[in-house]
Scaffold this active site. Structure first.
Site, PDB file in Angstrom:
ATOM      1  N   ASP A  36     -80.022  48.421  27.143  1.00 14.27           N
ATOM      2  CA  ASP A  36     -78.938  47.559  27.632  1.00 14.27           C
ATOM      3  C   ASP A  36     -78.291  48.215  28.861  1.00 14.27           C
ATOM      4  O   ASP A  36     -78.947  48.928  29.623  1.00 14.27           O
ATOM      5  CB  ASP A  36     -77.952  47.278  26.490  1.00 14.27           C
ATOM      6  CG  ASP A  36     -77.214  45.956  26.644  1.00 14.27           C
ATOM      7  OD1 ASP A  36     -76.236  45.918  27.410  1.00 14.27           O
ATOM      8  OD2 ASP A  36     -77.607  44.944  26.011  1.00 14.27           O
ATOM      9  N   ASP A  37     -77.024  48.001  29.062  1.00 11.01           N
ATOM     10  CA  ASP A  37     -76.290  48.434  30.262  1.00 11.01           C
ATOM     11  C   ASP A  37     -76.368  49.964  30.441  1.00 11.01           C
ATOM     12  O   ASP A  37     -76.616  50.693  29.481  1.00 11.01           O
ATOM     13  CB  ASP A  37     -74.825  47.989  30.112  1.00 11.01           C
ATOM     14  CG  ASP A  37     -74.120  47.833  31.458  1.00 11.01           C
ATOM     15  OD1 ASP A  37     -74.644  48.310  32.476  1.00 11.01           O
ATOM     16  OD2 ASP A  37     -73.026  47.234  31.473  1.00 11.01           O
TER      17      ASP A  37
ATOM     18  N   LYS B  33     -82.688  41.130  29.790  1.00 14.42           N
ATOM     19  CA  LYS B  33     -81.401  40.541  29.379  1.00 14.42           C
ATOM     20  C   LYS B  33     -80.526  40.497  30.621  1.00 14.42           C
ATOM     21  O   LYS B  33     -80.379  41.507  31.321  1.00 14.42           O
ATOM     22  CB  LYS B  33     -80.750  41.408  28.293  1.00 14.42           C
ATOM     23  CG  LYS B  33     -79.328  40.973  27.933  1.00 14.42           C
ATOM     24  CD  LYS B  33     -78.738  41.841  26.822  1.00 14.42           C
ATOM     25  CE  LYS B  33     -77.268  41.529  26.610  1.00 14.42           C
ATOM     26  NZ  LYS B  33     -76.662  42.383  25.562  1.00 14.42           N
TER      27      LYS B  33
ATOM     28  N   ASP C  53     -76.910  39.599  32.211  1.00 14.79           N
ATOM     29  CA  ASP C  53     -75.496  39.424  31.866  1.00 14.79           C
ATOM     30  C   ASP C  53     -74.742  38.680  32.977  1.00 14.79           C
ATOM     31  O   ASP C  53     -75.320  38.314  34.000  1.00 14.79           O
ATOM     32  CB  ASP C  53     -74.883  40.810  31.581  1.00 14.79           C
ATOM     33  CG  ASP C  53     -73.965  40.805  30.371  1.00 14.79           C
ATOM     34  OD1 ASP C  53     -73.358  39.756  30.083  1.00 14.79           O
ATOM     35  OD2 ASP C  53     -73.835  41.858  29.710  1.00 14.79           O
TER      36      ASP C  53
ATOM     37  N   GLU D 250     -74.829  34.483  29.310  1.00 17.51           N
ATOM     38  CA  GLU D 250     -73.567  34.059  29.949  1.00 17.51           C
ATOM     39  C   GLU D 250     -72.532  33.683  28.894  1.00 17.51           C
ATOM     40  O   GLU D 250     -71.547  33.035  29.186  1.00 17.51           O
ATOM     41  CB  GLU D 250     -73.810  32.996  31.021  1.00 17.51           C
ATOM     42  CG  GLU D 250     -74.473  31.709  30.582  1.00 17.51           C
ATOM     43  CD  GLU D 250     -73.493  30.671  30.050  1.00 17.51           C
ATOM     44  OE1 GLU D 250     -73.170  30.770  28.849  1.00 17.51           O
ATOM     45  OE2 GLU D 250     -73.085  29.767  30.798  1.00 17.51           O
ATOM     46  N   TRP D 251     -72.783  34.152  27.643  1.00 20.57           N
ATOM     47  CA  TRP D 251     -71.809  34.106  26.542  1.00 20.57           C
ATOM     48  C   TRP D 251     -71.425  32.680  26.111  1.00 20.57           C
ATOM     49  O   TRP D 251     -70.350  32.463  25.543  1.00 20.57           O
ATOM     50  CB  TRP D 251     -70.523  34.876  26.903  1.00 20.57           C
ATOM     51  CG  TRP D 251     -70.759  36.110  27.701  1.00 20.57           C
ATOM     52  CD1 TRP D 251     -71.637  37.117  27.389  1.00 20.57           C
ATOM     53  CD2 TRP D 251     -70.141  36.493  28.941  1.00 20.57           C
ATOM     54  NE1 TRP D 251     -71.598  38.096  28.359  1.00 20.57           N
ATOM     55  CE2 TRP D 251     -70.680  37.738  29.314  1.00 20.57           C
ATOM     56  CE3 TRP D 251     -69.160  35.896  29.757  1.00 20.57           C
ATOM     57  CZ2 TRP D 251     -70.295  38.394  30.487  1.00 20.57           C
ATOM     58  CZ3 TRP D 251     -68.786  36.558  30.916  1.00 20.57           C
ATOM     59  CH2 TRP D 251     -69.345  37.796  31.271  1.00 20.57           C
ATOM     60  N   GLY D 252     -72.286  31.727  26.403  1.00 22.84           N
ATOM     61  CA  GLY D 252     -71.986  30.357  26.002  1.00 22.84           C
ATOM     62  C   GLY D 252     -70.932  29.697  26.867  1.00 22.84           C
ATOM     63  O   GLY D 252     -70.390  28.645  26.507  1.00 22.84           O
TER      64      GLY D 252
ATOM     65  N   MET E 121     -70.995  28.008  29.693  1.00 25.27           N
ATOM     66  CA  MET E 121     -71.241  26.646  30.209  1.00 25.27           C
ATOM     67  C   MET E 121     -72.292  25.917  29.392  1.00 25.27           C
ATOM     68  O   MET E 121     -73.208  25.319  29.944  1.00 25.27           O
ATOM     69  CB  MET E 121     -71.686  26.713  31.664  1.00 25.27           C
ATOM     70  CG  MET E 121     -70.560  26.964  32.617  1.00 25.27           C
ATOM     71  SD  MET E 121     -71.048  26.495  34.280  1.00 25.27           S
ATOM     72  CE  MET E 121     -71.321  24.736  34.110  1.00 25.27           C
TER      73      MET E 121
ATOM     74  N   ARG F  71     -77.513  33.120  25.152  1.00 22.15           N
ATOM     75  CA  ARG F  71     -76.402  33.433  24.271  1.00 22.15           C
ATOM     76  C   ARG F  71     -75.488  32.223  24.165  1.00 22.15           C
ATOM     77  O   ARG F  71     -75.155  31.592  25.165  1.00 22.15           O
ATOM     78  CB  ARG F  71     -75.638  34.637  24.833  1.00 22.15           C
ATOM     79  CG  ARG F  71     -76.307  35.977  24.494  1.00 22.15           C
ATOM     80  CD  ARG F  71     -75.912  36.466  23.114  1.00 22.15           C
ATOM     81  NE  ARG F  71     -74.479  36.667  23.104  1.00 22.15           N
ATOM     82  CZ  ARG F  71     -73.890  37.749  23.605  1.00 22.15           C
ATOM     83  NH1 ARG F  71     -74.604  38.732  24.091  1.00 22.15           N
ATOM     84  NH2 ARG F  71     -72.585  37.848  23.585  1.00 22.15           N
TER      85      ARG F  71
ATOM     86  N   ASP G  59     -69.616  38.423  22.627  1.00 24.48           N
ATOM     87  CA  ASP G  59     -70.240  39.556  21.931  1.00 24.48           C
ATOM     88  C   ASP G  59     -69.846  39.614  20.455  1.00 24.48           C
ATOM     89  O   ASP G  59     -68.699  39.360  20.094  1.00 24.48           O
ATOM     90  CB  ASP G  59     -69.829  40.881  22.580  1.00 24.48           C
ATOM     91  CG  ASP G  59     -70.578  41.131  23.879  1.00 24.48           C
ATOM     92  OD1 ASP G  59     -71.302  40.227  24.349  1.00 24.48           O
ATOM     93  OD2 ASP G  59     -70.430  42.249  24.423  1.00 24.48           O
TER      94      ASP G  59
END
Ligand SMILES: *[C@@H]1O[C@H](CO)[C@@H](O)[C@H](O)[C@H]1NC(C)=O
Ligand SMILES: *[C@@H]1O[C@H](CO)[C@@H](O)[C@H](O)[C@H]1NC(C)=O
Ligand SMILES: *[C@@H]1O[C@H](CO)[C@@H](O)[C@H](O)[C@H]1NC(C)=O
Length: 396
Positions: free
Chosen positions: A82-83, A159, A161, A194-196, A198, A212, A216
């Site tokens: 990840d990051d 992935k 972000d 994009e964490w949902g 849009m 996603r 998180d």
């Protein structure tokens, strides 16, 4: 025969309106068409346990542990960093550079190592100027260059972000990377994160292999169950090649009880979510290994139909989650979300089965087919924050 069963199952799972929208969606071609992700991806990601504390030694040891524990044989093949893996500055040609202090051998060498174990390597990027940690650059404006770099290293999964961007919409920024990935001549699973923001379920299939649907996850019951809830709203959009993603697994990180982690695993599996482990694979308890190694639950997740579960009934703290499976079978999770012990009944009518259908029920945690046959309903006693998972199979 299987195809016919699939259509029947699909129709059972959908209202006419949803069916119409799906037909419309599949008639347009995915921009990606990379032929991967036909079942939800399985593997590991560094973030939930290690955060920014990643280095090549730990990643290699994790790859070794996926093999030595037998998890890779069960399908857990993606090793995803990840990051925080790159230097903050690009080189003078604009190339993204692995962080010298933590990945001194470079990512290509790491990919070669991971591939030599029969596994795949995933990496992390961002559709902005910096990643969320702000310790490394994002790919905004460098999409083609970074996609080429990732492919030249042998990356299998990206992935992507959504931090520190220019304020434009994800639906505008993410497809730039999709096109860049298409050009590199290597199938790379593209995971939209994009964490949902849009409703990515509505457009994600044409842009990536998963998206996603939530912010998180954290290692608590409330966080876990609320992500499962949010993700369920988009069930109609999941299908082979494109999956709703309620975030990675927390099993083994210590914040939930064994029963709660089993609920976590069952709901992710029946929801056809990516099964990305988030614990320290090098140091798991027997209990953690037992949960994540449940072959029968994994088989539900990896079923060829790829139909995501929906809640067939919600009644107070009782919930029935149902997903049609191949070969005329039905997966069901009977869940007690409350804090007292309950007897819970799942009715065929709620699950889209004919009320007269006689089934045999396989208990996926007892690993046995129950002696009784069932018609019309199945009832089970449930402790607080626990569930049962069955596969129901009609007997003729
Ligand atoms: C990486 O670090 C090593 C030792 O810390 C150093 O010798 C080497 O020059 C560095 N390489 C780069 C590309 O900065
Ligand atoms: C291994 O896990 C246990 C908890 O299960 C923890 O107490 C211990 O510190 C861990 N060891 C390492 C080296 O991380
Ligand atoms: C469940 O089905 C059985 C018959 O198979 C029936 O006797 C029983 O009443 C049903 N239970 C409920 C709660 O409806």
């Amino acid at each position: 025969m299987e195809i016919k069963g699939y259509i029947v199952a699909l129709i059972m799972a959908m209202t006419m309106m949803e069916l119409a929208s799906l037909t419309l969606a599949t008639s347009r071609r995915s921009m990606l068409t990379n032929g991967i992700g036909l079942t939800p991806p399985m593997g590991w990601n560094s973030w939930n346990h290690f955060g920014c504390d990643v280095d090549e030694k730990m990643v290699k040891e994790t790859a070794d542990a996926l093999v030595s524990t037998g998890l890779s044989k069960l399908g857990y093949v993606y090793v995803n960093i990840d990051d925080c893996w790159a230097e903050i500055a690009r080189d003078d040609k604009g190339n993204i550079m692995p962080k010298n202090s933590t990945f001194p051998s470079g990512i290509k060498a790491l990919a070669d190592y991971v591939h030599s174990k029969g596994l795949k390597l995933g990496i992390y990027g961002d559709a902005g100027y910096y990643t969320c940690s702000k310790t490394m650059p994002g790919s905004l404006g460098f999409e083609e260059q970074d996609a080429k770099t990732f492919a030249s290293w042998g990356i299998d999964y990206l992935k992507y972000d959504n931090c520190h961007h220019d304020g434009s919409k994800p639906i505008e920024r993410y497809p730039v990377m999709t096109k860049a990935l298409k050009k590199v001549g290597r199938p790379i699973f593209f995971s939209l994160c994009e964490w949902g923001e849009m409703h990515p379920a509505e457009w994600g299939f044409h842009v990536g292999n998963s998206w996603r649907t939530t912010c998180d996850i954290t290692d608590t019951w409330e966080s876990m169950i609320s992500r499962a809830d949010q993700n369920e709203l988009y069930a109609q959009y999941a299908r082979p090649g494109g999956w709703n993603d309620p975030d990675m697994l927390e099993i083994g990180n210590g914040g939930m009880t064994k029963d709660e982690y089993i609920v976590h695993f069952n709901l992710w599996a029946i929801s056809k979510a990516p099964l990305l482990l988030g614990c320290d694979i090098r140091n798991m308890t027997q209990e953690t290994i037992e949960i994540i190694s449940n072959k029968e639950v994994i088989a539900v997740n990896q079923d060829s139909y790829g139909i995501q579960a929906r809640k067939a009934r919600m009644h107070g703290d009782e919930e029935i989650w149902v997903a049609p499976l191949s070969s005329y079978r039905t997966a069901v999770v009977i869940l007690n979300r409350g804090s007292v012990r309950y007897s819970v009944t799942a009715f065929w009518e709620d699950m889209g089965l004919d009320p007269n259908t006689v089934v045999e029920a396989r208990d996926l945690w007892e690993h046995k087919t129950l002696k009784n046959r069932f018609v019309g309903n199945i009832t089970t006693m449930l402790n607080p924050h626990s569930c049962k998972m069955y596969v129901l199979k009609p007997v003729s």
